[in-house]
Design a protein around this motif. Structure first.
Motif, PDB file in Angstrom:
ATOM      1  N   ARG A  26       0.833  -1.215   0.000  1.00  0.00           N
ATOM      2  CA  ARG A  26       0.000   0.000   0.000  1.00  0.00           C
ATOM      3  C   ARG A  26       0.863   1.259   0.000  1.00  0.00           C
ATOM      4  O   ARG A  26       0.575   2.220  -0.712  1.00  0.00           O
ATOM      5  CB  ARG A  26      -0.936   0.001   1.216  1.00  0.00           C
ATOM      6  CG  ARG A  26      -2.047  -1.027   1.122  1.00  0.00           C
ATOM      7  CD  ARG A  26      -3.168  -0.675   2.091  1.00  0.00           C
ATOM      8  NE  ARG A  26      -4.134  -1.743   2.237  1.00  0.00           N
ATOM      9  CZ  ARG A  26      -4.997  -2.123   1.308  1.00  0.00           C
ATOM     10  NH1 ARG A  26      -4.997  -1.538   0.128  1.00  0.00           N
ATOM     11  NH2 ARG A  26      -5.862  -3.091   1.536  1.00  0.00           N
ATOM     12  N   VAL A  27       1.931   1.250   0.810  1.00  0.00           N
ATOM     13  CA  VAL A  27       2.844   2.408   0.856  1.00  0.00           C
ATOM     14  C   VAL A  27       3.475   2.630  -0.511  1.00  0.00           C
ATOM     15  O   VAL A  27       3.530   3.756  -1.014  1.00  0.00           O
ATOM     16  CB  VAL A  27       3.938   2.210   1.939  1.00  0.00           C
ATOM     17  CG1 VAL A  27       5.066   3.218   1.762  1.00  0.00           C
ATOM     18  CG2 VAL A  27       3.338   2.339   3.336  1.00  0.00           C
ATOM     19  N   ALA A  28       3.962   1.541  -1.131  1.00  0.00           N
ATOM     20  CA  ALA A  28       4.636   1.661  -2.427  1.00  0.00           C
ATOM     21  C   ALA A  28       3.672   2.159  -3.510  1.00  0.00           C
ATOM     22  O   ALA A  28       4.036   2.993  -4.340  1.00  0.00           O
ATOM     23  CB  ALA A  28       5.248   0.322  -2.831  1.00  0.00           C
ATOM     24  N   LEU A  29       2.436   1.666  -3.484  1.00  0.00           N
ATOM     25  CA  LEU A  29       1.441   2.106  -4.474  1.00  0.00           C
ATOM     26  C   LEU A  29       1.081   3.570  -4.263  1.00  0.00           C
ATOM     27  O   LEU A  29       0.964   4.341  -5.223  1.00  0.00           O
ATOM     28  CB  LEU A  29       0.174   1.245  -4.380  1.00  0.00           C
ATOM     29  CG  LEU A  29       0.283  -0.189  -4.891  1.00  0.00           C
ATOM     30  CD1 LEU A  29      -0.961  -0.986  -4.510  1.00  0.00           C
ATOM     31  CD2 LEU A  29       0.491  -0.225  -6.408  1.00  0.00           C
ATOM     32  N   ARG A  30       0.927   3.956  -2.988  1.00  0.00           N
ATOM     33  CA  ARG A  30       0.591   5.346  -2.663  1.00  0.00           C
ATOM     34  C   ARG A  30       1.724   6.265  -3.109  1.00  0.00           C
ATOM     35  O   ARG A  30       1.510   7.329  -3.677  1.00  0.00           O
ATOM     36  CB  ARG A  30       0.343   5.474  -1.157  1.00  0.00           C
ATOM     37  CG  ARG A  30      -0.501   6.673  -0.761  1.00  0.00           C
ATOM     38  CD  ARG A  30      -1.056   6.529   0.642  1.00  0.00           C
ATOM     39  NE  ARG A  30      -0.018   6.467   1.647  1.00  0.00           N
ATOM     40  CZ  ARG A  30       0.038   5.552   2.608  1.00  0.00           C
ATOM     41  NH1 ARG A  30      -0.875   4.610   2.676  1.00  0.00           N
ATOM     42  NH2 ARG A  30       1.006   5.573   3.493  1.00  0.00           N
ATOM     43  N   HIS A  31       2.958   5.818  -2.864  1.00  0.00           N
ATOM     44  CA  HIS A  31       4.108   6.629  -3.222  1.00  0.00           C
ATOM     45  C   HIS A  31       4.194   6.794  -4.739  1.00  0.00           C
ATOM     46  O   HIS A  31       4.478   7.874  -5.243  1.00  0.00           O
ATOM     47  CB  HIS A  31       5.391   5.980  -2.686  1.00  0.00           C
ATOM     48  CG  HIS A  31       6.588   6.850  -2.840  1.00  0.00           C
ATOM     49  ND1 HIS A  31       7.463   6.727  -3.877  1.00  0.00           N
ATOM     50  CD2 HIS A  31       7.036   7.887  -2.091  1.00  0.00           C
ATOM     51  CE1 HIS A  31       8.410   7.641  -3.759  1.00  0.00           C
ATOM     52  NE2 HIS A  31       8.174   8.363  -2.686  1.00  0.00           N
ATOM     53  N   ALA A  32       3.919   5.715  -5.468  1.00  0.00           N
ATOM     54  CA  ALA A  32       3.993   5.768  -6.929  1.00  0.00           C
ATOM     55  C   ALA A  32       2.918   6.695  -7.493  1.00  0.00           C
ATOM     56  O   ALA A  32       3.095   7.304  -8.548  1.00  0.00           O
ATOM     57  CB  ALA A  32       3.833   4.363  -7.509  1.00  0.00           C
ATOM     58  N   ALA A  33       1.797   6.810  -6.779  1.00  0.00           N
ATOM     59  CA  ALA A  33       0.683   7.624  -7.274  1.00  0.00           C
ATOM     60  C   ALA A  33       0.883   9.106  -6.995  1.00  0.00           C
ATOM     61  O   ALA A  33       0.230   9.949  -7.600  1.00  0.00           O
ATOM     62  CB  ALA A  33      -0.624   7.156  -6.629  1.00  0.00           C
ATOM     63  N   ALA A  90      12.528  11.958   2.489  1.00  0.00           N
ATOM     64  CA  ALA A  90      11.095  12.278   2.431  1.00  0.00           C
ATOM     65  C   ALA A  90      10.525  11.965   1.052  1.00  0.00           C
ATOM     66  O   ALA A  90       9.380  11.524   0.921  1.00  0.00           O
ATOM     67  CB  ALA A  90      10.873  13.746   2.788  1.00  0.00           C
ATOM     68  N   ASN A  91      11.334  12.192  -0.004  1.00  0.00           N
ATOM     69  CA  ASN A  91      10.891  11.865  -1.366  1.00  0.00           C
ATOM     70  C   ASN A  91      10.643  10.376  -1.522  1.00  0.00           C
ATOM     71  O   ASN A  91       9.922   9.949  -2.417  1.00  0.00           O
ATOM     72  CB  ASN A  91      11.950  12.298  -2.384  1.00  0.00           C
ATOM     73  CG  ASN A  91      11.618  13.646  -2.989  1.00  0.00           C
ATOM     74  OD1 ASN A  91      10.453  13.959  -3.188  1.00  0.00           O
ATOM     75  ND2 ASN A  91      12.628  14.443  -3.267  1.00  0.00           N
ATOM     76  N   HIS A  92      11.301   9.574  -0.688  1.00  0.00           N
ATOM     77  CA  HIS A  92      11.133   8.120  -0.730  1.00  0.00           C
ATOM     78  C   HIS A  92      10.445   7.629   0.540  1.00  0.00           C
ATOM     79  O   HIS A  92      10.755   6.553   1.042  1.00  0.00           O
ATOM     80  CB  HIS A  92      12.497   7.440  -0.901  1.00  0.00           C
ATOM     81  CG  HIS A  92      13.156   7.770  -2.202  1.00  0.00           C
ATOM     82  ND1 HIS A  92      13.880   8.909  -2.403  1.00  0.00           N
ATOM     83  CD2 HIS A  92      13.164   7.115  -3.390  1.00  0.00           C
ATOM     84  CE1 HIS A  92      14.318   8.943  -3.644  1.00  0.00           C
ATOM     85  NE2 HIS A  92      13.897   7.865  -4.272  1.00  0.00           N
ATOM     86  N   ALA A  93       9.525   8.426   1.052  1.00  0.00           N
ATOM     87  CA  ALA A  93       8.849   8.096   2.311  1.00  0.00           C
ATOM     88  C   ALA A  93       8.293   6.674   2.270  1.00  0.00           C
ATOM     89  O   ALA A  93       7.682   6.267   1.291  1.00  0.00           O
ATOM     90  CB  ALA A  93       7.727   9.089   2.582  1.00  0.00           C
ATOM     91  N   GLY A  94       8.559   5.928   3.332  1.00  0.00           N
ATOM     92  CA  GLY A  94       8.082   4.549   3.426  1.00  0.00           C
ATOM     93  C   GLY A  94       9.045   3.550   2.837  1.00  0.00           C
ATOM     94  O   GLY A  94       8.925   2.356   3.073  1.00  0.00           O
ATOM     95  N   LYS A  95      10.023   4.023   2.052  1.00  0.00           N
ATOM     96  CA  LYS A  95      10.998   3.121   1.435  1.00  0.00           C
ATOM     97  C   LYS A  95      12.310   3.184   2.196  1.00  0.00           C
ATOM     98  O   LYS A  95      12.627   4.184   2.827  1.00  0.00           O
ATOM     99  CB  LYS A  95      11.315   3.552   0.008  1.00  0.00           C
ATOM    100  CG  LYS A  95      10.179   3.568  -0.971  1.00  0.00           C
ATOM    101  CD  LYS A  95      10.779   3.954  -2.312  1.00  0.00           C
ATOM    102  CE  LYS A  95       9.728   4.210  -3.360  1.00  0.00           C
ATOM    103  NZ  LYS A  95      10.360   4.580  -4.634  1.00  0.00           N
TER     104      LYS A  95
END
Length: 233
Positions: free
Chosen positions: A119-126, A169-174
Motif C-alpha cells: 500500500r505504501v509503495a502504491l501510494r508513493h507511486a501515485a 522524504a521523497n522516498h517516504a516509506g521506502k
C-alpha cells in the motif's frame, strides 16, 4: 493462474507454488488483481504484457537470478518492486535497493506487513513529484523555498541536512541505502565508504526534528542497510 479483482495489478514472480498461493489468496482478499510467474523469464515477459502497478519479486529464482530480473524490468519501467529475500543475506537487500527495488521483505514474512508495504509503495507511486510542498504530520517540507517547518516553526537546516531530509522524504516509506544517500548528497565525490558522516548528519536531523531523538518517529534506522523515513499518520 490469474485472479482478477478490480484493484491494483500485482505481479508475483516466485518459483514456490505455496508462496504464490499464499500471496494470491491474501492479496485477493484486499481486492488486488493478481498475476503470477514461476520463473524470471516468465516474470519479465508478464511485466511487459500486463504492465502491473507493483511487482513482488523473489530473488531466489531457478532460471535467472532475481537481481537480473530487477535490472531488466528497470531498463524500461519504474513500477514499484518489492523483493523477497532470505533472512541472512543482508548484502542481497542492499544490492537490490541500490539496483532499483523499492523495498524488501525477508522470508518468512507476515502477510499483514507485506500488504502494508504494498500500500505504501502504491501510494508513493501515485503521488505527483511535482507537488512542491510535502506534509508529514506536523512536519512540512517546502521544496520550492527549501524551507522546513515543524509544528509551524521554521527549522534551520544546513544544506547537507536538507538534502538528506529531502531524499528520505521523497522516498517516504521506502528504505534508502547508505550508498544511495552518500552518492546523492555528496554526488561525484568519493564518500561511499564514509558512512560515519551520514550517522552524524542523521543525528543532527533527529535532534532538530524528533521530540525524542533516541526514539525517532520520522527517520528510522534499518540496521546495516540505511534509513527509512516514515510518515507518522
Amino acid at each position: 493462474m490469474t485472479h482478477h479483482g478490480n484493484g491494483a495489478r500485482i505481479l508475483i514472480i516466485d518459483d514456490e507454488p505455496q508462496i504464490r498461493k499464499l500471496l494470491t489468496v491474501s492479496m485477493h482478499a484486499h481486492h488486488f488483481d493478481i498475476y503470477e510467474a514461476a520463473t524470471g523469464e516468465e516474470g519479465i515477459l508478464q511485466a511487459s504484457i500486463v504492465h502491473p502497478d507493483l511487482v513482488v519479486l523473489d530473488l531466489g529464482l531457478p532460471d535467472v537470478y532475481g537481481m537480473e530480473v530487477l535490472q531488466r524490468i528497470r531498463e524500461w519501467s519504474n513500477v514499484p518492486i518489492i523483493v523477497l529475500t532470505a533472512k541472512e543475506r543482508e548484502e542481497d537487500k542492499i544490492a537490490a535497493l541500490d539496483g532499483g527495488a523499492d523495498d524488501y521483505m525477508t522470508k518468512p514474512f507476515g502477510m499483514g506487513e507485506l500488504v502494508a508495504r504494498i500500500r505504501v509503495a502504491l501510494r508513493h507511486a501515485a503521488q505527483s513529484p511535482n507537488e512542491p510542498i510535502m506534509r508529514f504530520d506536523e512536519l512540512t517540507i517546502d521544496l520550492a523555498q527549501r524551507a522546513v517547518e515543524l509544528g509551524g516553526e521554521r527549522v534551520r537546516l544546513t544544506p547537507t541536512e536538507y538534502e538528506i531530509l529531502k531524499l528520505l522524504a521523497n522516498h517516504a516509506g521506502k528504505v534508502v541505502t547508505q550508498r544511495q544517500l552518500l552518492q546523492h548528497v555528496w554526488s561525484g565525490r568519493r564518500h561511499e565508504s564514509e558512512s560515519h558522516y551520514l550517522r552524524v548528519y542523521i543525528g543532527h536531523l533527529r535532534k532538530k526534528l524528533e521530540k525524542d531523538p533516541t526514539q525517532p518517529k520520522f527517520i528510522l534506522t534499518e540496521p546495516g542497510i540505511g534509513y527509512r523515513f516514515v510518515s507518522p499518520d
